[in-house]
Design an enzyme around this catalytic site. Structure first.
Site, PDB file in Angstrom:
ATOM      1  CG  HIS A  98      88.995   0.977  52.950  1.00  0.00           C
ATOM      2  ND1 HIS A  98      88.572   1.067  51.641  1.00  0.00           N
ATOM      3  CD2 HIS A  98      88.218   1.846  53.636  1.00  0.00           C
ATOM      4  CE1 HIS A  98      87.599   1.953  51.542  1.00  0.00           C
ATOM      5  NE2 HIS A  98      87.359   2.438  52.752  1.00  0.00           N
ATOM      6  CG  ASP A 234      88.889  -1.103  48.989  1.00  0.00           C
ATOM      7  OD1 ASP A 234      88.752  -1.886  49.949  1.00  0.00           O
ATOM      8  OD2 ASP A 234      89.097   0.107  49.129  1.00  0.00           O
ATOM      9  CB  SER A 663      84.237   3.112  52.673  1.00  0.00           C
ATOM     10  OG  SER A 663      85.083   4.176  52.345  1.00  0.00           O
TER      11      SER A 663
END
Length: 732
Positions: A98, A234, A663
């Site tokens: 992402h 991810d 992240s």
């Protein structure tokens, strides 16, 4: 989106019931305070004994040092909002799927659908340049508080204080740039009570290496987002390129992969519950020392307004994306960003309410007030909380109006594009007397820049959003609705659909060709008669007239009050060495692999695997549709060296304190070796930006073994593993 969220809730057998202890964080629970804030890497020596006691197996000097040999040289700020880690001597970079999503959207097209098919470079010649993407290394950090704040009185007027500080910061930054021959930036910490300089290198030639399809990288989508158990692969991979001297350089075909001796060793030996872990990265923002008044505004005003507006917008975007692949490609990155906050805020409000955190804050403040009333050094703090209470209460209405304007009105893309028309209008007015050629060149540049927006815009989708969000604004922000809005709605008999038909049928902003022409023409009359500009101008005029001044005064006051309140808390508890809140600078958090059973039914563990992912596979639901190749590997049990107990480990959770910006962060074991990539938090613990409780807060990590499995067995890019360094298998 409501249905997706309901699916998430339906999977839980019972609502989570938190046990609230009789607890005042500052005076009673020193162990809880030890986990407040996020350690600055340059201060790890102060807590080395605690880290070793928790399980650290290396000196903290290996995690950070100024000699150029610390692992801080293997962590990067990826783009503007994520973290990445270097995993080879040739600049190979790992981050989240992402995090790379927006960049890849700019590279993808219907003919090169990397979201559906993925992308895997077969050699370095196939690595794709990523215009505009940067990565930044923090080479060293130094506390410069004494030089920035020397002889500045604590209670000095804020404007004069800031002016003095900025002059000093500019001079110091210039000095550090001169001596280090690198970039230097001084940042404020602890609400302006501390200052640190960061010496940095920013690389600008970054290339895409590997990107799993959405069926892996976004598997579970919004339904699983912010939740556990999790089965999302991810990750994405890039490479840093440098000039001939290995220093940052603009893109060139002659550039070479960035060479470094500082990169993460990969450990594929696994972990067990209770193992020590660390998360190294750039957490965006925490506010653990915030007052109860400000926290109440988050819980009761800000988050609920955002949630309601985004629910409507996401419902419509999802419908149109499901019906048209072109719209899907246009909105997939935007939707992911909007939905991420939407779901996070729901968990945040729920966690803060169930933990009764506002009341806990009030208890802390009662204890603080008792201390301030009796400590002779804290005279400046005696009326702080009372003043904060008064000014917070007086700002509630304006705060709500501001959120409605941003989420309800400017959440409509056409109205937000009115800002471009307004920019051109102001530009023309400011360039009166300028040569026609210069003005035309400027307008042509702005016009060309608009193409990026329209590449990812669908007017029919946005028109339906208009008809859904405008009634929400008109009803909920009735005291702050521009008269122009009321007049226009009345003109169409109160029909939001007819109003939308008119606006989107008449505004140049709904059509890329018309908008480009209008921006390039500089036709003042056409701009001021365009419905998009009228709507934008009306809402901004009201905001500036009735809302901005009040909120600006409130924010200015709270900057001062929060600085003084933080200083007082540091004085109240000097023995605790309170760590500053996250502010998008390099931090290292630590904790342990730890499962979570929020429902009390012993149904969840600390780890997931490929078997669990395949059990969720559903070809009829895009979020849960696995690629055929992955299912084939599963059926054949073709896991290679990544197999563990007949499956492939996929994700795990630990009680590390993370925030947005973490992240893509490397998740490390006790020896500083890479065991995974951080990508999310559990829904029960999204309150951690304001209140970190290790009983419920968990970070979610993609197991490095699953990453390697996808690269090697699924992507056929095993050549990349040849440049990685692996920890030896444990001796038997």
């Amino acid at each position: 989106m409501i249905n997706l969220f309901s699916m998430f809730l339906a999977r839980k057998s019972r609502l989570l019931r938190f046990s609230i202890t009789a607890f005042a964080a500052f005076s009673i629970s020193s162990s809880a305070i030890a986990r407040k804030g996020m350690p600055v890497p340059a201060t790890l020596s102060k807590i080395q004994k605690e880290m070793i006691a928790e399980g650290l197996d290396i000196p903290v000097s290996k995690l950070y040092n100024t000699r150029g040999t610390g692992l801080n040289n293997a962590v990067v700020l990826f783009g503007k909002g994520c973290t990445g880690e270097v995993i080879s001597s040739e600049g190979l970079l790992l981050t989240n799927h992402h995090c790379g999503y927006g960049t890849v959207q700019g590279l993808a097209s219907v003919g090169a659908d990397y979201f559906a098919d993925g992308f895997w470079a077969k050699n370095r010649n196939e690595e794709i340049p990523c215009p505009g993407l940067t990565v930044t290394f923090i080479r060293s950090m130094e506390d410069v508080t004494s030089r920035v704040l020397a002889n500045i009185p604590l209670e000095m007027n804020e404007k004069a204080r800031d002016s003095m500080i900025q002059i000093r910061i500019k001079a110091l930054e210039n000095g550090y740039r001169y001596t280090s021959k690198k970039d230097a930036q001084i940042r404020s910490f602890a609400n302006g009570n501390q200052y640190w300089v960061m010496i940095t290198d920013t690389y600008k030639d970054i290339r895409l290496v590997g990107f799993p399809p959405n069926g892996i990288g976004q598997f579970g989508g919004d339904t699983d987002n912010w939740s556990w158990p999790r089965h999302t692969g991810d990750f994405s991979m890039f490479r840093i390129y440098a000039g001939a001297d290995n220093k940052p350089a603009a893109y060139s075909a002659e550039n070479k992969p960035y060479h470094t001796a500082d990169f993460f060793t990969i450990n594929t030996n696994g972990y067990k519950e209770g193992d020590f872990t660390m998360v190294y990265g750039f957490p965006a923002q925490t506010q653990e020392y915030v007052s109860s008044m400000q926290l109440a505004q988050v819980v009761n005003i800000v988050d609920p307004i955002r949630i309601e507006a985004r629910t409507r917008r996401l419902d419509i975007w999802t419908k149109h994306m499901s019906a048209d692949r072109k719209v899907f490609l246009q909105y997939t990155s935007k939707r992911a960003g909007v939905a991420n906050g939407w779901k996070k805020w729901q968990g945040e409000v729920r966690g803060l309410k169930l933990n009764n955190v506002v009341a806990l804050k009030q208890r802390e403040e009662n204890i603080f007030q008792s201390w301030a009333n009796t400590d002779s050094s804290a005279a400046f703090a005696r009326d702080l909380l009372a003043r904060m209470q008064v000014i917070s209460a007086s700002s509630d209405a304006a705060l709500a109006a501001s959120e409605h304007m941003r989420e309800d009105v400017l959440g409509i893309e056409l109205i937000a594009q009115g800002a471009e028309l307004d920019r051109v209008l102001k530009l023309i007015q400011s360039m009166t007397g300028t040569s026609a050629a210069r003005l035309n060149d400027t307008l042509a540049f702005i016009s060309a820049a608009s193409e990026g927006f329209y590449k990812n815009y669908d007017a029919a989708t946005d028109k339906e959003v208009f008809a859904a969000l405008m009634p929400l604004f008109m009803e909920k922000a009735s005291a702050y609705v521009p008269e122009y809005f009321r007049t226009e709605l009345a003109r169409f008999g109160g029909s939001y659909e007819m109003w939308a038909d008119y606006v989107f049928g008449s505004s140049a902003a709904s059509d890329p060709v018309k908008m480009k022409g209008l921006l390039a023409s500089g036709n003042i009359r056409a701009i001021t008669e365009d419905p998009a500009w009228k709507l934008y101008a009306a809402i901004m005029h009201l905001k500036n007239e009735k809302v901005a001044a009040k909120l600006n005064a409130y924010n200015d006051s709270m900057v001062r009050f929060n600085r003084l309140y933080m200083k007082a808390q540091m004085m109240q508890h000097p023995e605790l060495n309170l760590m500053p809140d996250a502010n998008f600078t390099l931090r290292l958090a630590f904790g342990h692999v730890k499962g979570l059973d929020p429902d009390g039914d012993a149904g969840y563990s600390f780890q997931t695997d490929l078997d669990g992912a395949v059990a969720k596979n559903n070809p009829e639901v895009a979020e849960f549709k696995m690629p055929a190749r992955l299912l084939e590997l599963y059926r054949e049990k073709d896991y290679g060296k990544y197999a563990v107990n007949g499956t492939v480990p996929l994700a795990f959770i630990a009680d590390n304190h993370t925030s947005g910006g973490n992240s893509g962060s490397p998740v490390l074991n006790a020896r500083g070796e890479l065991i995974g990539t951080n990508f999310d938090r559990v829904w029960e613990g999204t309150m951690s930006d304001y209140y970190f409780d290790p009983r419920w807060c968990r970070n979610i990590t993609l197991d490095i073994r699953y990453t390697l499995f996808i690269i090697d067995k699924f992507g056929g890019a095993g050549w990349l593993l040849n440049e990685m360094k692996f920890a030896p298998a444990p001796s038997r």
